[in-house]
Design a protein around this motif. Sequence first.
Motif, PDB file in Angstrom:
ATOM      1  N   UNK B 224      18.139 -22.746 -49.111  1.00 26.03           N
ATOM      2  CA  UNK B 224      18.087 -23.894 -48.502  1.00 26.03           C
ATOM      3  C   UNK B 224      16.811 -24.099 -47.740  1.00 26.03           C
ATOM      4  N   UNK B 225      16.445 -23.049 -46.938  1.00 25.38           N
ATOM      5  CA  UNK B 225      15.654 -23.519 -45.878  1.00 25.38           C
ATOM      6  C   UNK B 225      14.101 -23.356 -46.655  1.00 25.38           C
ATOM      7  N   UNK B 226      13.877 -22.794 -47.655  1.00 26.00           N
ATOM      8  CA  UNK B 226      12.867 -22.750 -48.519  1.00 26.00           C
ATOM      9  C   UNK B 226      12.456 -24.062 -49.019  1.00 26.00           C
ATOM     10  N   UNK B 227      13.472 -24.594 -49.416  1.00 25.32           N
ATOM     11  CA  UNK B 227      13.223 -26.033 -49.985  1.00 25.32           C
ATOM     12  C   UNK B 227      12.974 -26.994 -48.686  1.00 25.32           C
ATOM     13  N   UNK B 228      13.681 -26.799 -47.632  1.00 21.01           N
ATOM     14  CA  UNK B 228      13.502 -27.684 -46.313  1.00 21.01           C
ATOM     15  C   UNK B 228      12.223 -27.572 -45.930  1.00 21.01           C
ATOM     16  N   UNK B 229      11.627 -26.323 -46.020  1.00 18.23           N
ATOM     17  CA  UNK B 229      10.562 -25.767 -45.324  1.00 18.23           C
ATOM     18  C   UNK B 229       9.438 -26.564 -46.278  1.00 18.23           C
ATOM     19  N   UNK B 230       9.626 -26.641 -47.493  1.00 19.03           N
ATOM     20  CA  UNK B 230       8.769 -27.184 -48.626  1.00 19.03           C
ATOM     21  C   UNK B 230       8.362 -28.627 -48.061  1.00 19.03           C
ATOM     22  N   UNK B 231       9.453 -29.374 -47.768  1.00 19.58           N
ATOM     23  CA  UNK B 231       9.317 -30.924 -47.293  1.00 19.58           C
ATOM     24  C   UNK B 231       8.481 -30.886 -46.269  1.00 19.58           C
ATOM     25  N   UNK B 232       8.617 -29.974 -45.258  1.00 20.94           N
ATOM     26  CA  UNK B 232       7.982 -29.792 -43.958  1.00 20.94           C
ATOM     27  C   UNK B 232       6.484 -29.595 -43.988  1.00 20.94           C
ATOM     28  N   UNK B 301      10.572 -32.388 -57.661  1.00 21.88           N
ATOM     29  CA  UNK B 301       9.370 -31.400 -57.825  1.00 21.88           C
ATOM     30  C   UNK B 301       9.548 -30.112 -56.979  1.00 21.88           C
ATOM     31  N   UNK B 302      10.011 -30.325 -55.519  1.00 22.47           N
ATOM     32  CA  UNK B 302      10.092 -29.168 -54.667  1.00 22.47           C
ATOM     33  C   UNK B 302      11.358 -28.230 -55.467  1.00 22.47           C
ATOM     34  N   UNK B 303      12.038 -28.615 -55.767  1.00 21.21           N
ATOM     35  CA  UNK B 303      13.365 -27.820 -56.170  1.00 21.21           C
ATOM     36  C   UNK B 303      12.728 -27.181 -57.561  1.00 21.21           C
ATOM     37  N   UNK B 304      12.018 -27.714 -58.122  1.00 24.92           N
ATOM     38  CA  UNK B 304      11.555 -27.218 -59.519  1.00 24.92           C
ATOM     39  C   UNK B 304      10.386 -26.216 -59.275  1.00 24.92           C
ATOM     40  N   UNK B 305       9.754 -26.100 -58.058  1.00 29.66           N
ATOM     41  CA  UNK B 305       8.737 -25.261 -58.017  1.00 29.66           C
ATOM     42  C   UNK B 305       9.082 -23.947 -56.860  1.00 29.66           C
ATOM     43  N   UNK B 306      10.448 -24.227 -56.321  1.00 35.07           N
ATOM     44  CA  UNK B 306      10.906 -23.092 -55.396  1.00 35.07           C
ATOM     45  C   UNK B 306      11.681 -22.029 -56.221  1.00 35.07           C
ATOM     46  N   UNK B 307      11.245 -20.844 -55.954  1.00 37.97           N
ATOM     47  CA  UNK B 307      12.021 -19.947 -56.965  1.00 37.97           C
ATOM     48  C   UNK B 307      13.484 -19.633 -56.286  1.00 37.97           C
ATOM     49  N   UNK B 308      14.283 -19.567 -57.161  1.00 42.34           N
ATOM     50  CA  UNK B 308      15.717 -19.226 -56.659  1.00 42.34           C
ATOM     51  C   UNK B 308      15.874 -17.657 -56.374  1.00 42.34           C
TER      52      UNK B 308
END
Lengths: 655, 310
Positions: B224-232, B301-308
Amino acid sequence: MPLRPAVQGAMPWSVLLLSAAAVAGMMLTEGPTVSAAVLLLLLVAGRFSPVRVGDAVTQSGAAFLALVIGATWLRGAFPAARSDSMLDPDRLALVADTGLALIVLQAWRRNRASGSRGALLVFITGIIMLSASNTFDATFAPWFVPVYALLLLRAVRDMRPHDDPPEGLPDRRRTVVRGIAWAAATALGAAGSGALTAYKEPITEWGMRMLREIPRTPDAVGLSGNPRLGPSWSRALSLERILQIRGATPVPHLRGLSFTDYERGAWLPGIDQRQLRPASPAELAPPSRETLAEAVVTRLKPLDGLVCAPLNVAGLVPSDPAAEALWAPEMGGPLRLGGGAPTAYTLRLPADERSQGPLCVRPTRADLARMLALPGSLDPRVRALALRIVGRETRPERKAYAVAARLMADHAYSLEYRPGGGDPVSDFILSRKPSYCEYFASAATLMLRCVGVPSRYVVGYYAHEQDGPDSLVVRQRDAHAWCEAWIDGVGWVTVEATPASGLPDQAAEAIPWGMRLQEWLQKQWEAASVALAGPLGIRAAVCLGALLVGILGAQLVRRRRRREAATMGRAYSEPSPRLRAIARRFREACAPEVAECPDAVPWLAHLRESPRGRTGEAAARFVSLYNEQRFGGETPGGLADLEAMLDQLEYQGDA
Amino acid sequence: METLGTARRIEENLATVIRGKAGTVRRLLVALAAGGHVLLEDVPGTGKTTLAKSLARSIDGEFRRIQFTPDLLPADITGSSYYNAKEAAFEFHEGPVFANVLLGDEINRTSPRTQSALLEVMSENQITIDGRRRTLPEPFFVIATQNPIEFHGTYPLPEAQLDRFTMRLALGYPAPADEIDILYSQNDTHPYEGLAAVATCADVRALQEAVKRVRVDRSVAEYILHIVDATRSDPRLALSVSPRGSLALYRTAQAAALLSSRTYALPEDIRDLAGPVLAHRIMLDTKARYAGADAQGVIAEIVDRTPVPR
């Protein structure tokens, strides 16, 4: 309940048989070797042993193997290519041995990515078969090559990724079709190999033409150890490079062998009748000799170990101090230096070309008598002619000059000679026929003896071809013969009696540019080989090799960690080591299913979007259970269930 | 699990009224189970009111509706005190917010002051009027609507206020086959008329408590934080996801896991909910907007490039 296999990632039987067939072919033609037998056993054992090594070990081992083989190859441990094969069979055999070792490494490797490994294995087995088929052995090729071709087809089929699970028992029609396919392939293979065998000469010729601009004619390189005067120049005008000389330009005559006894067209004693003894460094390079310059000679062909050097060389120093030097200085040679080819040695050249070096040993009275002896076969008119030529001249050097000048004036140069009856030299001198250097040299030697000048017959090379600002190249076509005379008060001197038009520098044709390019590449290779042949070179190669292996190993480990981090989400909190191991095994067991899964897509979502038959469903069930353990909390029972499911998956993948 | 049964019954009940929108209904229930509120951005006539009413009836709760107009006052939402001359005392008349399910139609048509009143109530679940604190009923679930195409005379909710909605959903037009079902199903009576309660407000409260007990592995929280951090760190965004957004994604992932009969959240839950939960919380900068980017696309796009995590 299906049997649990003891092995994961075992090589398919078809590839195993393919490799075995290729190696068996190699052993049939090259002969059985212990190493090949041991490697074959290891190959089969890999099918049954559960032990596996990781990619880092496999790839490091392969890199190390390649380095060792490359270093051995560079050291020139193999003889020159035979002219009846397109590639050097010994080198191919070495490549084949290396290929077999690489196949064994692959068999013991943990990775289940059969696609890339499969292509590599097929390629390597092809190299091995090429080595085995290199001689186009008529007995071996028609039987073995079709077998290999059939196994190759089977192996390629087995190594393709399967979308559907293997079917059950084939129906009768499929069996019939398969049988027809096998029979057709066998017939095609036999026909193909028969055609290759029947047309091997034109094929080899075509290959040689592709490799060189000038078709290579089958001839020998080197100096004859038992020269005999004949109707034509005994060495074809080959462009093979014999020597490479860097540094100060020496005198053009580089002597290799000298002969003192003449009998009916043959110069003796033969090289095999010489008594050679070891030459010490002090004898070869006396420290008291003053030198003007130095030249480094690289012997590019073995030449039976013969060293070609100017008569007046002040010293000779082998590049490899450990190389054994043998000589017979009292007989005027030969000087032999071990080490095969390429071998380098340094010539210390004096300022005065009349300087008498270690090769100019003062003859004893017995030697002088031999070098004044006239053969009984010599026509008495030759002596009379010689006396007439020198007239009242008493100085030996003037006599030598007069004889040489007369021979040049009376005879033209020709590569062909039509001998008359009797002694060849007498016939040449008295008939004034055109001929080539061997006759001129022989005539000069015997005529000088007639006028009381001790002399001997010498064969060697005439260095004239510039190959760069400070470099000369000597080719086989530059082989030459001349006379050496002993002048009291001076020592040994070279007497050149061949007309100028017949000297190699006049007779040489321009080298085609394609061949020059090829030779330039060859020279870089030889320079590296010579450098590596020395002790410093070996140490440097070993250190470099170790460094490269270390770097490669570190890169592999780092790449593996990065890959694990990416696939395992190492940026995330990690599960327990046991669960990590389970995940790793799953990736290997279901490599085709999960290989295409992007990092940002969960396994389950990917498997559901792109199902792959039975294996894909089982993988999806596994992932569901895995997710429960990974994200819902690990339990011992859950992990055990996961491992059990994984065994099933691996079994399904192997089946 | 009893709580899971509650969710199933509500979902099935809603499906009898709202045809072909199982995904949206599921997400709505996720928001309810997570204790959040929903912004429905949709064109008129797609069933927003029916959905809210059906939900209220399904949980045997009270349904209130507010039609936002420009002249609506905050007191019209929260309620106000009136002087009862007969009793000689002030009486508090509850506003529409005192309901279990509140439908706020066209929230962008009212003044920002009135919008703030509702949003404040949504975030605090209580009102203080005349110095007295009044607690809202539980569960308290707001479905606010916005018309995405008509902006004349509107007061668009500022992004900072939009952050208070757990999810932004859209019903959209039904599929042709479903629309035919709708036509025939409403031939005699509206299906809503025959809707019965299948759960109680207490069941919903229990569901909301059960959601909090769903396990979220640290790696999933990190995801979750990786995704949120990517928006920041995305250069296209002038406003990125706040910690409130992270919390909303966290809680809705728990709810989604529970509704999928799991006691643990998966990265799949995060991936599925990232768009509805986060898209309305970010604001594109001018350059990105003119380049044709949209919030949903950026989040996807952010979700598609953030490794799970695996």
